[in-house]
Design an enzyme around this catalytic site. Structure first.
Site, PDB file in Angstrom:
ATOM      1  N   LYS A   1      46.816  45.298  37.597  1.00  0.00           N
ATOM      2  CA  LYS A   1      45.470  45.372  38.093  1.00  0.00           C
ATOM      3  C   LYS A   1      45.153  45.168  39.483  1.00  0.00           C
ATOM      4  O   LYS A   1      44.495  45.189  40.149  1.00  0.00           O
ATOM      5  CB  LYS A   1      44.738  44.436  36.993  1.00  0.00           C
TER       6      LYS A   1
ATOM      7  N   ASP B   1      56.525  41.519  46.596  1.00  0.00           N
ATOM      8  CA  ASP B   1      57.162  40.138  46.444  1.00  0.00           C
ATOM      9  C   ASP B   1      58.688  40.386  46.476  1.00  0.00           C
ATOM     10  O   ASP B   1      59.265  40.421  47.150  1.00  0.00           O
ATOM     11  CB  ASP B   1      56.294  39.342  45.579  1.00  0.00           C
TER      12      ASP B   1
ATOM     13  N   LYS C   1      55.435  40.255  51.327  1.00  0.00           N
ATOM     14  CA  LYS C   1      56.256  38.953  51.361  1.00  0.00           C
ATOM     15  C   LYS C   1      57.751  39.121  51.554  1.00  0.00           C
ATOM     16  O   LYS C   1      58.483  39.105  50.457  1.00  0.00           O
ATOM     17  CB  LYS C   1      55.751  38.074  49.993  1.00  0.00           C
TER      18      LYS C   1
ATOM     19  N   PHE D   1      51.283  31.578  47.707  1.00  0.00           N
ATOM     20  CA  PHE D   1      50.570  32.405  46.633  1.00  0.00           C
ATOM     21  C   PHE D   1      49.169  32.573  47.030  1.00  0.00           C
ATOM     22  O   PHE D   1      48.323  31.589  47.045  1.00  0.00           O
ATOM     23  CB  PHE D   1      50.681  31.813  45.335  1.00  0.00           C
TER      24      PHE D   1
ATOM     25  N   ASP E   1      45.165  38.016  41.546  1.00  0.00           N
ATOM     26  CA  ASP E   1      44.800  36.864  40.948  1.00  0.00           C
ATOM     27  C   ASP E   1      45.539  35.626  40.565  1.00  0.00           C
ATOM     28  O   ASP E   1      46.657  35.746  41.111  1.00  0.00           O
ATOM     29  CB  ASP E   1      44.679  37.381  39.382  1.00  0.00           C
TER      30      ASP E   1
HETATM   31  P1  IMP Z   1      57.572  41.558  42.518  1.00  0.00           P
HETATM   32  O1  IMP Z   1      57.849  42.262  41.448  1.00  0.00           O
HETATM   33  O2  IMP Z   1      58.146  40.176  42.534  1.00  0.00           O
HETATM   34  O3  IMP Z   1      57.593  42.195  43.699  1.00  0.00           O
HETATM   35  O4  IMP Z   1      55.849  41.065  42.277  1.00  0.00           O
HETATM   36  C1  IMP Z   1      54.811  41.864  42.512  1.00  0.00           C
HETATM   37  C2  IMP Z   1      53.570  41.539  41.869  1.00  0.00           C
HETATM   38  O5  IMP Z   1      53.590  40.184  41.524  1.00  0.00           O
HETATM   39  C3  IMP Z   1      52.333  41.871  42.573  1.00  0.00           C
HETATM   40  O6  IMP Z   1      51.963  43.187  42.289  1.00  0.00           O
HETATM   41  C4  IMP Z   1      51.351  40.919  42.131  1.00  0.00           C
HETATM   42  O7  IMP Z   1      50.473  41.211  40.956  1.00  0.00           O
HETATM   43  C5  IMP Z   1      52.014  39.615  41.715  1.00  0.00           C
HETATM   44  N1  IMP Z   1      52.337  38.749  43.095  1.00  0.00           N
HETATM   45  C6  IMP Z   1      53.355  38.264  43.861  1.00  0.00           C
HETATM   46  N2  IMP Z   1      52.837  37.457  44.714  1.00  0.00           N
HETATM   47  C7  IMP Z   1      51.672  36.972  44.461  1.00  0.00           C
HETATM   48  C8  IMP Z   1      50.622  36.373  45.190  1.00  0.00           C
HETATM   49  O8  IMP Z   1      50.986  35.778  46.163  1.00  0.00           O
HETATM   50  N3  IMP Z   1      49.464  36.265  44.696  1.00  0.00           N
HETATM   51  C9  IMP Z   1      49.100  37.126  43.545  1.00  0.00           C
HETATM   52  N4  IMP Z   1      49.931  37.909  42.882  1.00  0.00           N
HETATM   53  C10 IMP Z   1      51.152  37.780  43.447  1.00  0.00           C
END
Ligand code: IMP
Ligand code: MG
Length: 190
Positions: free
Chosen positions: A42, A103, A131, A152, A159
């Site tokens: 979302k 991330d 990030k 974060f 969220d």
């Molecule tokens: P990844 O698979 O680790 O790249 O995660 C990506 C997803 O993690 C993003 O689409 C977000 O929904 C969530 N996410 C990662 N870091 C944050 C943050 O700092 N705040 C909120 N959601 C995050």
């Protein structure tokens, strides 16, 4: 809600300028393409709504929902599941994945591996926030709004435990908000 925010990283004005620039870049690159914007739900919903209105070439939109972190601030398991798949056939389409934040990169890397099997013409990534220092898989955004430090962040779709998505800017929560939620969670397990 506003009282829970420790500091603001990106104001509404700053986000508007970032989204405008990305929209212009995408509009230039996808002039003669078959653009399909795929919003990863979302978190990217606010970004998607603003970005699509900055894109001046024809495009279609679709949505995909993959599993989130729940109430945690880190995806410790590293597993990703599709909760809602695309509605449309993507064969021959130029897919642009629209994500709130890149991330570890695991989510998009999984999504891309699934979508590649459906024969799109191209797949690229547009992320609002990057990030980069937290990346665990080899994945880069083709369009990047801005870098964000390893903290974060919430707001503008992002969220914490499903809250703060409606905050119009991006900021960091006060430390006690995270620890209060953790305490409540461990209490619930008893
Ligand atoms: P990844 O698979 O680790 O790249 O995660 C990506 C997803 O993690 C993003 O689409 C977000 O929904 C969530 N996410 C990662 N870091 C944050 C943050 O700092 N705040 C909120 N959601 C995050
Ligand atoms: Mg997300």
């Amino acid at each position: 809600m506003y009282k829970d925010i420790e500091k603001t990283y990106y104001t509404e004005e700053a986000l508007k300028a970032i989204v405008k620039r990305l929209g212009a870049e995408i509009s230039e690159d996808y002039k003669d393409k078959n653009l399909l914007l795929v919003s990863i739900l979302k978190g990217s919903v606010v970004f998607m709504a603003d970005l699509m209105r900055e894109i001046t070439v024809p495009c279609e939109i679709d949505f995909m929902c993959v599993s989130s972190y729940g109430n945690k601030t880190e995806n410790t398991s590293g597993t990703v599941r599709i909760l809602k798949d695309l509605d449309s056939d993507i064969a021959g389409k130029d897919i642009l994945l629209v994500e709130d934040i890149l991330d570890s990169g695991r989510t998009l890397s999984y999504v891309i591996s699934v979508l590649k099997t459906r024969n799109p013409r191209s797949i690229r990534i547009c992320t609002l926030l990057d990030k980069a220092e937290r990346r665990t898989v080899d994945i880069k955004a083709d369009y990047r709004g801005t870098d964000v430090p390893d903290e974060f962040v919430v707001g503008y779709g992002l969220d914490f435990a499903e809250k703060y998505r409606n905050l119009p800017y991006i900021g960091v929560l006060k430390k006690e908000i995270y620890s209060e939620t953790k305490e409540r969670e461990s209490g619930e397990q008893e």
